[in-house]
Scaffold this active site. Structure first.
Site, PDB file in Angstrom:
ATOM      1  N   CYS A   8       0.874  -1.186   0.000  1.00  0.00           N
ATOM      2  CA  CYS A   8       0.000   0.000   0.000  1.00  0.00           C
ATOM      3  C   CYS A   8       0.907   1.231   0.000  1.00  0.00           C
ATOM      4  CB  CYS A   8      -0.969  -0.026   1.176  1.00  0.00           C
ATOM      5  SG  CYS A   8      -0.174   0.000   2.805  1.00  0.00           S
ATOM      6  N   ASN A  11       2.310   1.548   4.361  1.00  0.00           N
ATOM      7  CA  ASN A  11       2.638   0.287   5.054  1.00  0.00           C
ATOM      8  C   ASN A  11       2.356   0.353   6.557  1.00  0.00           C
ATOM      9  OD1 ASN A  11       5.535  -1.902   5.525  1.00  0.00           O
ATOM     10  ND2 ASN A  11       3.448  -2.469   5.101  1.00  0.00           N
ATOM     11  N   CYS A  13      -1.307   0.858   7.442  1.00  0.00           N
ATOM     12  CA  CYS A  13      -2.752   0.563   7.590  1.00  0.00           C
ATOM     13  C   CYS A  13      -3.141  -0.688   6.797  1.00  0.00           C
ATOM     14  CB  CYS A  13      -3.604   1.746   7.142  1.00  0.00           C
ATOM     15  SG  CYS A  13      -3.334   3.254   8.105  1.00  0.00           S
ATOM     16  N   ARG A  14      -3.283  -0.563   5.480  1.00  0.00           N
ATOM     17  CA  ARG A  14      -3.876  -1.648   4.692  1.00  0.00           C
ATOM     18  C   ARG A  14      -2.968  -2.861   4.528  1.00  0.00           C
ATOM     19  NH1 ARG A  14      -5.128   2.115  -0.275  1.00  0.00           N
ATOM     20  NH2 ARG A  14      -3.225   3.012   0.609  1.00  0.00           N
ATOM     21  N   SER A  15      -1.707  -2.648   4.108  1.00  0.00           N
ATOM     22  CA  SER A  15      -0.903  -3.837   3.772  1.00  0.00           C
ATOM     23  C   SER A  15      -0.442  -4.657   4.982  1.00  0.00           C
ATOM     24  CB  SER A  15       0.262  -3.483   2.835  1.00  0.00           C
ATOM     25  OG  SER A  15       1.151  -2.570   3.411  1.00  0.00           O
ATOM     26  N   ASP A 123      -8.047   3.849   0.980  1.00  0.00           N
ATOM     27  CA  ASP A 123      -7.098   4.283   2.000  1.00  0.00           C
ATOM     28  C   ASP A 123      -7.872   4.794   3.219  1.00  0.00           C
ATOM     29  OD1 ASP A 123      -5.192   5.509   3.513  1.00  0.00           O
ATOM     30  OD2 ASP A 123      -4.267   6.586   1.845  1.00  0.00           O
TER      31      ASP A 123
HETATM   32  P1  4NP Z   1      -1.746   2.822   4.110  1.00  0.00           P
HETATM   33  O1  4NP Z   1      -2.378   4.199   4.679  1.00  0.00           O
HETATM   34  O2  4NP Z   1      -1.212   3.156   2.725  1.00  0.00           O
HETATM   35  O3  4NP Z   1      -2.910   1.903   4.065  1.00  0.00           O
HETATM   36  O4  4NP Z   1      -0.665   2.405   5.080  1.00  0.00           O
HETATM   37  C1  4NP Z   1      -1.677   5.404   4.739  1.00  0.00           C
HETATM   38  C2  4NP Z   1      -0.758   5.625   5.735  1.00  0.00           C
HETATM   39  C3  4NP Z   1      -0.097   6.829   5.818  1.00  0.00           C
HETATM   40  C4  4NP Z   1      -0.343   7.822   4.884  1.00  0.00           C
HETATM   41  C5  4NP Z   1      -1.277   7.598   3.881  1.00  0.00           C
HETATM   42  C6  4NP Z   1      -1.939   6.394   3.810  1.00  0.00           C
HETATM   43  N1  4NP Z   1       0.310   9.081   4.981  1.00  0.00           N
HETATM   44  O5  4NP Z   1       0.026   9.960   4.156  1.00  0.00           O
HETATM   45  O6  4NP Z   1       1.156   9.271   5.868  1.00  0.00           O
END
Ligand code: 4NP
Length: 156
Positions: A8, A11, A13-15, A123
Site C-alpha cells: 500500500c 505500510n 494501515c492496509r498492507s 485508504d
Molecule cells: P496505508 O495508509 O497506505 O494503508 O498504510 C496510509 C498511511 C499513511 C499515509 C497515507 C496512507 N500518509 O500519508 O502518511
C-alpha cells in the site's frame, strides 16, 4: 503460489493488515506461504501499524503489533512470486519501478474478488474508524477467495 507481498502507500494501515489477515486464513487452512508487506513510500519506515488498524484488527482476534513498516525494494520483484497492491496508484508506482528481470506478478488485491464491486481497497488513513472495518471486510473476503482457490488446486 509460494510467496506474496502486500503493498500500500504507507505500510501502516492496509498492507500490514492484509499480511496478518492472509497469514491467519492460510494457517487455518494448513497452507504455508511466505508473506510480507511494504509501502510505496518511506514515510513510516520502522513504524508499527496505525493504532486504529491495530485496534480494528484486535476486535477480530488478529494481532498486528509485531508488524513494522518498510519501503518496497527492487529485490521484491524477484523475492516474491505475487505482489498484491491495494489501489491503482500503488500499481502505477510498481509498474514504474519494475526491473527487466522481475519475476513477480503484480495485481490489484481485489482482482481476487472480481464480483465484490470495488477494485481498490480504500485508504482509511484520513477517514473515520469504519474505514478500517471496511478494509478488514474486504481483506477477509479476498483471503477466503485465495484460500478456496489454493485448496481447490490439483495436487502435483
Ligand atoms: P496505508 O495508509 O497506505 O494503508 O498504510 C496510509 C498511511 C499513511 C499515509 C497515507 C496512507 N500518509 O500519508 O502518511
Amino acid at each position: 503460489m509460494e510467496s506474496i507481498l502486500f503493498v500500500c502507500l504507507g505500510n501502516i494501515c492496509r498492507s500490514p493488515t492484509a499480511r496478518v489477515v492472509f497469514d491467519h486464513r492460510l494457517q487455518q487452512a494448513g497452507l504455508e506461504l511466505l508473506t510480507d508487506s511494504a509501502g510505496t513510500t518511506g514515510y513510516h519506515v520502522g513504524a508499527p501499524p496505525d493504532a486504529r488498524a491495530v485496534q480494528a484488527a484486535r476486535s477480530r482476534g488478529l494481532d498486528l503489533s509485531g508488524e513494522r513498516a518498510r519501503q518496497v525494494a527492487v529485490e521484491d520483484f524477484t523475492r516474491f512470486e505475487q505482489i498484491y497492491v491495494m489501489d491503482r496508484s500503488n500499481l502505477r508506482v510498481l509498474q514504474d519501478m519494475r526491473p527487466a528481470h522481475a519475476t513477480a506478478r503484480v495485481d490489484l488485491l481485489m482482482s481476487l474478488v472480481p464480483d465484490y464491486g470495488l477494485e481498490e481497497v480504500p485508504d482509511p488513513y484520513y477517514g473515520a474508524d469504519d474505514g478500517f472495518r471496511q478494509v478488514l471486510d474486504m481483506l477477509e473476503t479476498a483471503a477466503d477467495r485465495l484460500v478456496e482457490s489454493l485448496v481447490a488446486r490439483p495436487q502435483p
